[in-house]
Design a protein around this motif. Structure first.
Motif, PDB file in Angstrom:
ATOM      1  N   GLU A   1       0.895  -1.274   0.032  1.00 16.53           N
ATOM      2  CA  GLU A   1       0.063  -0.105  -0.009  1.00 16.53           C
ATOM      3  C   GLU A   1       0.763   1.251  -0.050  1.00 16.53           C
ATOM      4  N   TYR A   2       2.143   1.031  -0.086  1.00  8.78           N
ATOM      5  CA  TYR A   2       3.137   2.274  -0.297  1.00  8.78           C
ATOM      6  C   TYR A   2       2.894   3.322   0.979  1.00  8.78           C
ATOM      7  N   CYS A   3       2.592   2.599   2.185  1.00 13.05           N
ATOM      8  CA  CYS A   3       2.367   4.005   3.242  1.00 13.05           C
ATOM      9  C   CYS A   3       3.362   3.749   4.492  1.00 13.05           C
ATOM     10  N   GLY A   4       4.320   2.789   4.591  1.00 12.22           N
ATOM     11  CA  GLY A   4       5.268   2.829   5.546  1.00 12.22           C
ATOM     12  C   GLY A   4       6.474   2.032   5.246  1.00 12.22           C
ATOM     13  N   MET A   5       7.691   2.437   5.651  1.00 15.69           N
ATOM     14  CA  MET A   5       8.842   2.038   5.342  1.00 15.69           C
ATOM     15  C   MET A   5       9.999   2.015   6.513  1.00 15.69           C
ATOM     16  N   ILE A   6      10.522   0.961   6.672  1.00 10.34           N
ATOM     17  CA  ILE A   6      11.990   0.805   7.670  1.00 10.34           C
ATOM     18  C   ILE A   6      12.895   0.317   7.085  1.00 10.34           C
ATOM     19  N   MET A   7      14.178   1.040   7.230  1.00 11.16           N
ATOM     20  CA  MET A   7      15.422   0.485   6.406  1.00 11.16           C
ATOM     21  C   MET A   7      16.583   0.302   7.343  1.00 11.16           C
ATOM     22  N   GLN A   8      17.289  -0.842   7.159  1.00  6.80           N
ATOM     23  CA  GLN A   8      18.329  -0.966   8.036  1.00  6.80           C
ATOM     24  C   GLN A   8      19.585  -0.124   7.480  1.00  6.80           C
ATOM     25  N   CYS A   9      20.189   0.506   8.234  1.00  4.91           N
ATOM     26  CA  CYS A   9      21.311   1.345   7.967  1.00  4.91           C
ATOM     27  C   CYS A   9      22.683   0.336   7.741  1.00  4.91           C
ATOM     28  N   GLU A  10      23.763   0.895   7.182  1.00 10.95           N
ATOM     29  CA  GLU A  10      25.068   0.232   7.391  1.00 10.95           C
ATOM     30  C   GLU A  10      25.600  -0.018   8.747  1.00 10.95           C
ATOM     31  N   GLN A  11      25.115   0.654   9.473  1.00 15.16           N
ATOM     32  CA  GLN A  11      25.513   0.383  10.972  1.00 15.16           C
ATOM     33  C   GLN A  11      24.586  -0.954  11.693  1.00 15.16           C
ATOM     34  N   GLY A  12      23.476  -1.344  10.961  1.00 16.95           N
ATOM     35  CA  GLY A  12      22.721  -2.542  11.130  1.00 16.95           C
ATOM     36  C   GLY A  12      21.229  -1.850  12.078  1.00 16.95           C
ATOM     37  N   SER A  13      21.283  -0.571  12.089  1.00 17.88           N
ATOM     38  CA  SER A  13      20.034  -0.114  12.766  1.00 17.88           C
ATOM     39  C   SER A  13      18.757  -0.100  11.953  1.00 17.88           C
ATOM     40  N   TYR A  14      17.644  -0.352  12.359  1.00 15.91           N
ATOM     41  CA  TYR A  14      16.343  -0.114  11.587  1.00 15.91           C
ATOM     42  C   TYR A  14      15.832   1.065  11.812  1.00 15.91           C
ATOM     43  N   HIS A  15      15.705   1.818  10.625  1.00 11.10           N
ATOM     44  CA  HIS A  15      15.456   3.292  10.837  1.00 11.10           C
ATOM     45  C   HIS A  15      13.880   3.478  10.146  1.00 11.10           C
ATOM     46  N   ILE A  16      13.034   4.403  10.768  1.00  5.15           N
ATOM     47  CA  ILE A  16      11.802   4.406  10.266  1.00  5.15           C
ATOM     48  C   ILE A  16      12.024   5.487   9.078  1.00  5.15           C
ATOM     49  N   ALA A  17      11.606   5.273   7.826  1.00  2.00           N
ATOM     50  CA  ALA A  17      11.961   6.220   6.988  1.00  2.00           C
ATOM     51  C   ALA A  17      10.531   7.078   7.219  1.00  2.00           C
TER      52      ALA A  17
ATOM     53  N   MET B   1      -4.345   7.649  -3.965  1.00  2.00           N
ATOM     54  CA  MET B   1      -4.996   6.825  -3.056  1.00  2.00           C
ATOM     55  C   MET B   1      -4.379   6.845  -1.640  1.00  2.00           C
ATOM     56  N   PRO B   2      -4.649   7.817  -0.979  1.00  2.00           N
ATOM     57  CA  PRO B   2      -3.815   7.925   0.457  1.00  2.00           C
ATOM     58  C   PRO B   2      -4.414   6.872   1.331  1.00  2.00           C
ATOM     59  N   PHE B   3      -3.496   6.324   2.315  1.00  2.00           N
ATOM     60  CA  PHE B   3      -4.080   5.496   3.259  1.00  2.00           C
ATOM     61  C   PHE B   3      -3.591   6.191   4.555  1.00  2.00           C
TER      62      PHE B   3
END
Ligand SMILES: [Zn+2]
Length: 484
Positions: free
Chosen positions: A286-302, A336-338
């Motif tokens: 639904e393209y409404c949320g993303m979490i990315m892991q960085c090069e230090q290993g932390s999970y960041h909320i985009a 189409m916003p969620f």
């Protein structure tokens, strides 16, 4: 390749290898123009800059986008136009992200019942939108409308993360993402197809079996990708084979996993086999949320991608270290916003900052689909049950089927050496967390079937879960996909 047209699909399936690659290249070049190009580069350059925003700046940027989405939804999206009045709020009153809690949570079933009412009146012209059909892991998938050109932004977010390990758009990439690249009935290699327009090779997951692994490994070594992208279970299979065969020639710069929960033992095996870091990503159709892991290993909320809330069983933000449900408000797709959309996924929030210097909230780990949770007889939730199989190389794959609140069936693909002692150890490990009232039964199998889209389910639960505000309304979440 998902050609969409049955005739081109038939031609593709019945063509020799070189012609399949040719078709894939031509098809992808057409799509590639929608995804790459100057606009893609512009988005990527923006994200490269804003990723270093300080927390306050990032918050201001997020809330500015949020106000735009809410304002447009109230005026142009039929569902929200009616609901804002019913909920007794106006978009104008919602100035910051904490104000979002004044809005109720929107269920997937509500969107599925009438998706057209979630479409913005400003984007009804066919030329102004693209309709994305997702395969959907469980239940009925939703066709999501995105603004024409939106996929360039989506791709910019993905490449922003990939660049963190020193690669760039257009670098040779091997995909293990469940694309139907060769007919299922095919018995001999090649089980892959090369797309020359983006230097990508798509490997079939339907043919990834023990017998075919040597052919996959040879092609991977020949192709020599700089990136690996795909489902953790598939790349983990490759990793085990490379380690056991002593093949050390496949040396990408990074491995990017998504779409399934990445388990610690899978990460460890992949990093050992390929000699590079694994960086995980969470997103949804639904393209409404993303979490990315960085090069230090932390999970960041985009934070620029969406407002991502992690809510506990009481509907309030889950405390750090405790599992909660992901509820998202997308900030970029106005077609189409969620808004406060219940994703059915879970994660564990974390306090503090990351040494990489990027601001924005952190997540300790992503715990998978809500239906991947086992509920104990005394009502506790257990997720990420990989600890049960910790340091057990005799177990190739395992799946748990929760038949009843007090009964788990454990399906295991054993490797040589698996014995009664292992069963006893697994039972002991499980009892430690699940308690003594839980009963277990073992089922040894040769293979655990994947979902039609190639994904793996760790847990199949036949027990309804009660979570968040759904408990108050008496609605059972995830019931649509529960039977798997
Ligand atoms: Zn970081």
């Amino acid at each position: 390749m998902a050609f969409g047209n049955p005739f081109t699909r038939w031609v593709y399936d019945h063509s020799p290898m070189f012609f399949r690659s040719f078709m894939a290249t031509v098809y992808s070049r057409g799509r590639g123009q929608r995804k790459f190009g100057p606009k893609f580069e512009e988005h990527l350059a923006d994200l490269e800059r804003t990723q270093w925003y300080a927390a306050a700046e990032l918050r201001a940027l997020q809330e500015e986008k949020l106000r735009r989405v809410l304002w447009q939804a109230e005026r142009h999206v039929p569902f929200y136009r009616g609901k804002f009045a019913e909920w007794g709020v106006t978009a104008r009153q919602l100035r910051q992200r904490s104000d979002l809690t004044r809005l109720p949570i929107v269920e997937k079933s509500t969107v599925q019942a009438n998706p057209a009412t979630f479409r913005s009146a400003l984007y009804l012209e066919p030329s102004s939108v693209e309709i994305i059909h997702s395969s959907g892991t469980t239940g009925k998938a939703i066709d999501v409308a995105v603004e024409a050109g939106y996929l360039k932004l989506e791709k910019a977010f993905l490449w922003l993360q990939r660049q963190w390990c020193g690669v760039k758009p257009g670098d040779r990439t091997a995909y293990f993402t469940g694309h139907p690249v060769v007919p299922v009935a095919r018995r001999r290699p090649p089980f892959w197809v090369f797309d020359g327009s983006e230097k990508r090779t798509f490997f079939s997951l339907q043919h990834l079996s023990k017998d075919n692994l040597p052919a996959y490994a040879a092609e991977l070594a020949r192709f020599n990708p700089l990136l690996l992208v795909g489902y953790p279970t598939a790349i983990y299979f490759m990793a085990l084979h490379l380690c056991e065969s002593g093949i050390t020639s496949v040396r990408p710069r990074g491995i990017f996993t998504a779409s399934e929960t990445l388990l610690p033992h899978q990460r460890e095996a992949m990093e050992r086999a390929f000699g590079c870091k694994v960086m995980d990503l969470y997103g949804q159709a639904e393209y409404c949320g993303m979490i990315m892991q960085c090069e230090q290993g932390s999970y960041h909320i985009a934070e620029e991608y969406g407002v991502l809330e992690i809510l506990g069983r009481d509907g309030q933000p889950a405390p750090a270290g405790e599992i909660g449900e992901i509820v998202c408000t997308g900030l970029n797709n106005l077609a189409m916003p969620f808004i406060r959309y219940r994703t059915g996924d879970t994660a564990v929030p974390k306090t503090g900052t990351c040494s990489c210097g990027r601001a924005g909230a952190l997540v300790e780990r992503i715990t998978g689909r809500l239906e991947d949770v086992v509920v104990t007889p005394d009502g506790r939730f257990l997720s990420r049950l990989d600890f049960v199989f910790k340091e057990m190389p005799q177990v190739l794959e395992a799946q748990m089927i929760q038949e009843a609140r007090d009964f788990l069936r454990i399906r295991i693909v054993p490797r040589p050496g698996f014995s009664e002692a292992d069963k006893a150890r697994i039972t002991r490990n499980l009892r430690e967390r699940a308690g003594n009232e839980m009963r277990f039964e073992f089922e040894l199998v040769d293979h655990i079937p994947r979902l039609p889209n190639g994904k793996f389910r760790y847990v199949i639960s036949k027990v309804p879960l009660e979570f968040g505000t759904a408990r108050q309304t008496g609605e059972v979440i995830g019931a649509a996909g529960r039977e798997a």
